[in-house]
Design a protein around this motif. Structure first.
Motif, PDB file in Angstrom:
ATOM      1  N   TRP A   8      25.950 -66.856-130.956  1.00 48.04           N
ATOM      2  CA  TRP A   8      26.475 -66.708-132.350  1.00 48.04           C
ATOM      3  C   TRP A   8      25.133 -66.850-133.284  1.00 48.04           C
ATOM      4  O   TRP A   8      24.989 -67.538-133.532  1.00 48.04           O
ATOM      5  CB  TRP A   8      27.400 -68.144-132.894  1.00 48.04           C
ATOM      6  N   LEU A   9      25.304 -65.199-133.433  1.00 47.94           N
ATOM      7  CA  LEU A   9      23.984 -65.263-134.585  1.00 47.94           C
ATOM      8  C   LEU A   9      24.158 -65.249-135.870  1.00 47.94           C
ATOM      9  O   LEU A   9      23.569 -65.771-136.438  1.00 47.94           O
ATOM     10  CB  LEU A   9      23.923 -63.196-134.239  1.00 47.94           C
ATOM     11  N   GLY A  10      25.407 -65.111-136.052  1.00 54.21           N
ATOM     12  CA  GLY A  10      25.733 -65.862-137.958  1.00 54.21           C
ATOM     13  C   GLY A  10      24.983 -64.620-138.910  1.00 54.21           C
ATOM     14  O   GLY A  10      25.264 -63.781-138.553  1.00 54.21           O
ATOM     15  N   VAL A  11      24.781 -65.272-139.746  1.00 53.39           N
ATOM     16  CA  VAL A  11      24.254 -64.699-140.769  1.00 53.39           C
ATOM     17  C   VAL A  11      22.591 -64.888-142.338  1.00 53.39           C
ATOM     18  O   VAL A  11      22.762 -66.431-141.471  1.00 53.39           O
ATOM     19  CB  VAL A  11      25.074 -64.454-141.979  1.00 53.39           C
ATOM     20  N   GLN A  12      22.248 -64.230-142.372  1.00 51.36           N
ATOM     21  CA  GLN A  12      21.356 -64.153-142.415  1.00 51.36           C
ATOM     22  C   GLN A  12      20.841 -65.348-143.608  1.00 51.36           C
ATOM     23  O   GLN A  12      19.743 -66.739-143.792  1.00 51.36           O
ATOM     24  CB  GLN A  12      20.422 -63.629-143.044  1.00 51.36           C
ATOM     25  N   GLY A  61      24.152 -69.441-138.561  1.00 51.46           N
ATOM     26  CA  GLY A  61      23.116 -68.587-138.243  1.00 51.46           C
ATOM     27  C   GLY A  61      22.214 -68.811-137.148  1.00 51.46           C
ATOM     28  O   GLY A  61      21.275 -70.207-137.301  1.00 51.46           O
ATOM     29  N   LEU A  62      21.546 -67.852-136.525  1.00 48.39           N
ATOM     30  CA  LEU A  62      21.022 -68.745-134.794  1.00 48.39           C
ATOM     31  C   LEU A  62      19.421 -68.505-135.992  1.00 48.39           C
ATOM     32  O   LEU A  62      19.336 -67.058-135.593  1.00 48.39           O
ATOM     33  CB  LEU A  62      21.640 -68.127-133.926  1.00 48.39           C
ATOM     34  N   PRO A  63      18.467 -69.271-135.179  1.00 46.54           N
ATOM     35  CA  PRO A  63      17.126 -68.961-136.223  1.00 46.54           C
ATOM     36  C   PRO A  63      16.696 -68.134-134.776  1.00 46.54           C
ATOM     37  O   PRO A  63      16.921 -68.371-133.963  1.00 46.54           O
ATOM     38  CB  PRO A  63      16.356 -70.319-135.926  1.00 46.54           C
TER      39      PRO A  63
END
Length: 312
Positions: A185-189, A162-164
């Motif tokens: 790697w944007l990830g999940v909220q 999870g990238l802020p």
């Protein structure tokens, strides 16, 4: 997916492990040195782990620092509690005068889950090492970045569950004239990945990073929205490689991407580990002859939904 194997190569060099308390292995060719010290007995204080700090100093004392071109740092104690050794690395900049590549956080899931890895403000690293051409960071708890100009950085990657959004915006606002490879790697909220397409717009619009040729927007819960934005994004026209792997991209998302601007100029399109149906995965390959398209390891949606490859 979990991180189950340490890096064996980094920045084009084989990784050689330096074991704390052991003599340094002999190397007869350029190598990336890896240093790690995992220790947790329930009493480790927060902040920089003093045991790691002492062992890392011993490593630096025992090696020809001026010959270290690539460095891989694994566990810095128990990384869920201990702070990363950013200040210690910066203090060693006058010794590590040849350092060009740094991997901060080559930590396996059984050592510390990716979402637990404590990071910090990495801006001082870019300021302390102006010759750095490769920076890879794993983990995003506490991760921060202030937009900075760096003349020589060619490859920048952030691996996270999870990238802020603040970090994404800071990356996009950096002045990196030499940057060729960017991997987010944007990830999940649920694990802090609150970035949206709007945070990427200056990048997608083609106004950032003139040397960029390889773009990875990976492990994304918003993969379909990213694909839709890329369908008309000016940056795509100058890319050689586009990586949308490890996310929750489905047939509808890729169809929008294919219906947009041509992608046949790409050398590589990575869509592995998403949620494409087999017929559609085959269609993507057929519609992009001459492009190395990776559609392996497609997932099947379960009753509880879809998940990115890395979250926790």
């Amino acid at each position: 997916m979990s991180f189950s194997q340490h890096a064996t190569t980094f920045a084009g060099r084989p990784v050689v492990d330096a074991q704390a308390g052991e003599p340094l292995p002999e190397v007869d060719a350029p190598a990336a040195w890896r240093f790690s010290f995992w220790d947790f007995d329930g009493s480790t204080p927060e902040g920089l782990d003093p045991k790691f700090a002492a062992e890392f100093d011993r490593f630096l004392d025992g090696i020809d620092c001026s010959a270290v071109h690539a460095l891989v740092l694994g566990s810095w104690g128990y990384a869920a509690f201990a702070d990363p050794p950013i200040a210690q690395l910066c203090a060693a900049a006058d010794r590590l005068t040849s350092l060009e590549a740094l991997f901060l956080g080559d930590i396996l899931s059984d050592e510390c889950e990716a979402s637990w890895i404590r990071q910090d403000d990495i801006t001082p690293l870019l300021e302390a090492y102006p010759r750095l051409h490769t920076l890879r960071v794993r983990g995003s708890e506490g991760l921060r970045l202030t937009p900075v100009r760096h003349e020589h950085l060619r490859s920048l990657a952030f691996e996270s569950g999870g990238l802020p959004a603040g970090v994404v915006r800071a990356v996009v606002d950096c002045d990196l004239p030499a940057l060729e490879h960017l991997e987010l790697w944007l990830g999940v909220q649920n694990y802090g990945g609150d970035a949206d397409v709007a945070d990427l717009e200056p990048l997608l619009g083609g106004g950032r990073f003139p040397a960029l040729r390889r773009l990875g927007l990976r492990n994304a819960e918003i993969a379909d929205r990213i694909a839709a934005a890329l369908a008309g994004a000016p940056v795509v026209g100058r890319l050689e490689e586009l990586d949308l792997s490890l996310g929750v991209l489905d047939d509808a998302g890729v169809e929008v991407l294919l219906a947009g601007q041509p992608l046949t100029h790409l050398r590589r399109l990575d869509l592995h580990h998403n949620f494409l149906s087999q017929p559609f995965a085959s269609r993507v390959v057929e519609e992009l002859p001459g492009v190395a398209v990776d559609v392996t390891d497609q997932q099947v949606e379960q009753e509880w939904g879809r998940y990115t490859a890395v979250a926790e």
